[in-house]
Every structure is written in C-alpha cells, then in structure tokens.
Design a protein around this motif. Sequence first.
Motif, short mmCIF file in Angstrom:
data_model
loop_
_atom_site.label_atom_id
_atom_site.label_comp_id
_atom_site.label_asym_id
_atom_site.label_seq_id
_atom_site.Cartn_x
_atom_site.Cartn_y
_atom_site.Cartn_z
N PRO A 181 44.99 -34.19 49.23
CA PRO A 181 46.28 -34.11 48.82
C PRO A 181 47.27 -33.03 48.81
CG PRO A 181 45.05 -35.26 47.18
CD PRO A 181 44.14 -34.44 48.38
N VAL A 182 46.44 -31.80 48.92
CA VAL A 182 46.99 -30.63 49.08
C VAL A 182 47.92 -30.32 50.34
CG1 VAL A 182 46.76 -28.06 49.05
CG2 VAL A 182 45.45 -29.60 47.29
N GLY A 183 46.94 -30.90 51.31
CA GLY A 183 47.45 -30.65 52.67
C GLY A 183 48.81 -31.72 52.88
N TRP A 184 48.78 -32.60 52.32
CA TRP A 184 50.06 -33.71 52.50
C TRP A 184 50.94 -33.39 51.70
CZ3 TRP A 184 50.74 -36.15 56.65
CH2 TRP A 184 49.53 -36.58 57.43
N GLY A 185 50.84 -32.58 50.46
CA GLY A 185 51.82 -32.03 49.81
C GLY A 185 52.48 -30.56 50.39
N THR A 186 51.72 -30.04 51.32
CA THR A 186 52.43 -28.99 52.00
C THR A 186 53.27 -29.64 53.15
OG1 THR A 186 50.16 -27.48 51.57
CG2 THR A 186 51.77 -27.04 53.48
N TRP A 187 52.75 -30.69 53.83
CA TRP A 187 53.36 -31.39 55.00
C TRP A 187 54.69 -31.72 54.26
CZ3 TRP A 187 55.05 -36.47 54.28
CH2 TRP A 187 55.44 -37.07 55.45
N LEU A 188 54.91 -32.36 53.24
CA LEU A 188 56.14 -32.87 52.37
C LEU A 188 57.05 -31.67 52.37
CD1 LEU A 188 57.73 -35.11 51.06
CD2 LEU A 188 56.60 -34.12 48.87
#
Length: 396
Positions: free
Chosen positions: A321-328
């Motif tokens: 989820p940290v990766g996809w939060g950064t993507w967002l």
Amino acid sequence: MTNPTFGETIVKTAAAWGAVASMALCVAVLIASEFMPVSLLTPIALDLGMSEGEAGQAISISGLFAVLTSLFIAGFTRKIDRKFVLSSFSLMLIVSGLVVSFAPNYTALMVGRALLGVAIGGFWSMSTAVVMRLLPESAVPEGLAMLNAGNAIAATISAPLGSFLGDYIGWRGAFFFVVPLALIALIGQWTNMPSLPPRNRQATGNVFRLLARRQVALGMTAILLLFMGQFALFTYLRPFLESAAGFSVSGLSLVLLLMGLAGVGGTWCISRLLVTRLYSIVIAIPLVMAAIALTLIAVGSIKLPVAALLIAWGFFGTAAPVGWGTWLSRVLHDDAEAGGGLQVAVIQFAITIGAAAGGLLFDWAGWWSSFAFAAALLLGSSVAAWAASFEWEHSK
C-alpha cells in the motif's frame, strides 16, 4: 485584526495535537477490529455453528459497508460539524464491538461487523481533511504520519493479538478488548477537538470520473487485484496453519506476529526505494507474493518453510500500500482528495470480494484453492501495474 497571544497559540496547538492523537488511536482500533477475525475464524465458527468460510464473511461485510460509506458519506454529512461526525463514527465503533462481543447468532455478528464497516469507511474518508484543518500546513505531514502509525501498529498486532486473547479469554473477550480503547479515543476526540463547522464548498462530484484517465484506470485495476489476492489468502491463514501445517495456537500466534514485524521492516525498507523505483516495486511485489502463494501450496505441510514464506509475505504485502499511496500522490496530485476516496473504495471493495471468494473456494475445494486463486489475482495485479508503467512512460 488582532493577533493571538503566545499563550493562545500554545493552547490551540496542544488541543489540536491531542485531537490528532485521539484520531490515531481510533484508527488503530478500527484496523485492529477489522482484521481481528483473521486469527479467530475457527473459534467463531465453532461457537456460532457455521463453517470457517462463512465466518470469513465477517471481514467481507465490514469491507462492503466501508465501500458504500466512503463513496457517499461526504454528501450525507456536508452540513454537519466534522467533530460531531467523527465522534459519531467512534461511537459506532464502540457499539459494533459490543454487538459482536455478545452476538448470539450469525445475523447479530454480521450486523455488528456492518456497523464497523460504516465506521471504517466514514472515518478514513474524512481523516485527512480533518487533520488539514486541525494543524498548520507545515505540520500536516506529521499529523498524517501519526494516523498511519496507528494503522501500521494495528495491522501488525491485530492478528497475533486476536489469536493470543482468543486462546485465553475467548473470541468474544478478544473483541470486547477493543471497546475501552475505542471509548478512550471517543473521549479524547470530544474533549480535544475544536468545533469544525462545514465549509461552504461544493462537493467534488462523482469520484468515478477519474477512471476516464487511462493511467488511473490501470492503477486502480492493479490495486483491486492486489488486495483481492492478498485477502483471498490472508483471511484464511489460521485454518490453513492449523489444519494443513499443524501449528498449535501459540505457534500460529508467533508466525502471525513475525509476519507483522516483517511488514513493519518491509515498509521501512521499500519506502526508501520508491523515489526512484516506484513502478518497478509495484510490479515486483505482487509477482513475489504470487510466487509465495504457489510455493505454500507445494510445501503446505512443512512448518519451517511455511513460516519463512509467511514472514516474506508479511514483508512484501504490508509494504504494497505504501507504493500505491506514492503512485496516487504523483498521478493525481491535482485531485488527490477525490483520488484518495476512490482508492479507499477500491481497496475496501477488493477486501470484500477477495475474502468472500476465498471463503467460497475454501469451503468448496480446500485451502489450496484459495491460495491458487490468490496467486492468479496477484499475477494479474503485476500485469496491470506493468501496463500502468508503460502508460506513464508513454504519456511523458
């Protein structure tokens, strides 16, 4: 215009941080309550006379109501003081814990879990906006980090804590354990949070409009498949560890704890690589998790490799989820609030469907089918993330 005195500034700042701290505690209790059934499926099923797959729907139902709430709560509460709204969700968390703890049957259990879903979806939907109003702009990142710390701690300890408490005071006692913590959070919010009257702004509109952007559609597809796959497997770890791998209650509690600790380490390590290797990481993580799921099927009856594989699962899965939060933050920096609402809805929907489908497969063909299903979904997530990476490069 008069400037506040030094004393007034100190009082206001202290009250705001107290409110944020109480919100962080509420977040921790929400997340712990959401995932505690993972380690308590077997005793819940035995006590209420249902299958373990049916007991797993306790997670599905909370996810479903969290989705619905996150999509529509802003419209329903646009004229209500945010302090009252957040306190209402905290009160709902307390009521949910009481209903589940004393549930006489399956229906009552599902009602309690549905109330929890409403509290989760509503609280998470508003938490960022409320923190932005409680703190000065320069302190907002620190405030959000405090909320995420509550989330990470709860995700780490919920499963092993539930297993430990369930072994000593029963599954009902484990769920009741969160009630006094939620009460403390509610009191902290009510006493420390200033009045937050609604602002005269128009609603942002339909969050699904963002899916018209190809990059967003691909990224959200990858997120959907990632969380579906993760919870199709993770939800049924306890029955797998007991029936297939032969772990005792204390043994599986230790494995779940080590998974959580590995997740904290994985989040710390991988977050440092996201600045330069964002897409490589969001592509690789579900690919590694799929390989772990397939390997678990092959070595499911051997304790040591199973434990090692699950620790690796925690390392990568918690960091995803940290990766996809950064993507967002990169892809939707111009509309991050709407994007965050959409992402919460997608994640909760994925948890709901993944846990439900995994439970059906678990009852129909055994634990291995849930794990194989999870592997297929995770492979799909990796492919979708690759497509999002290709679209990002093409757009630049």
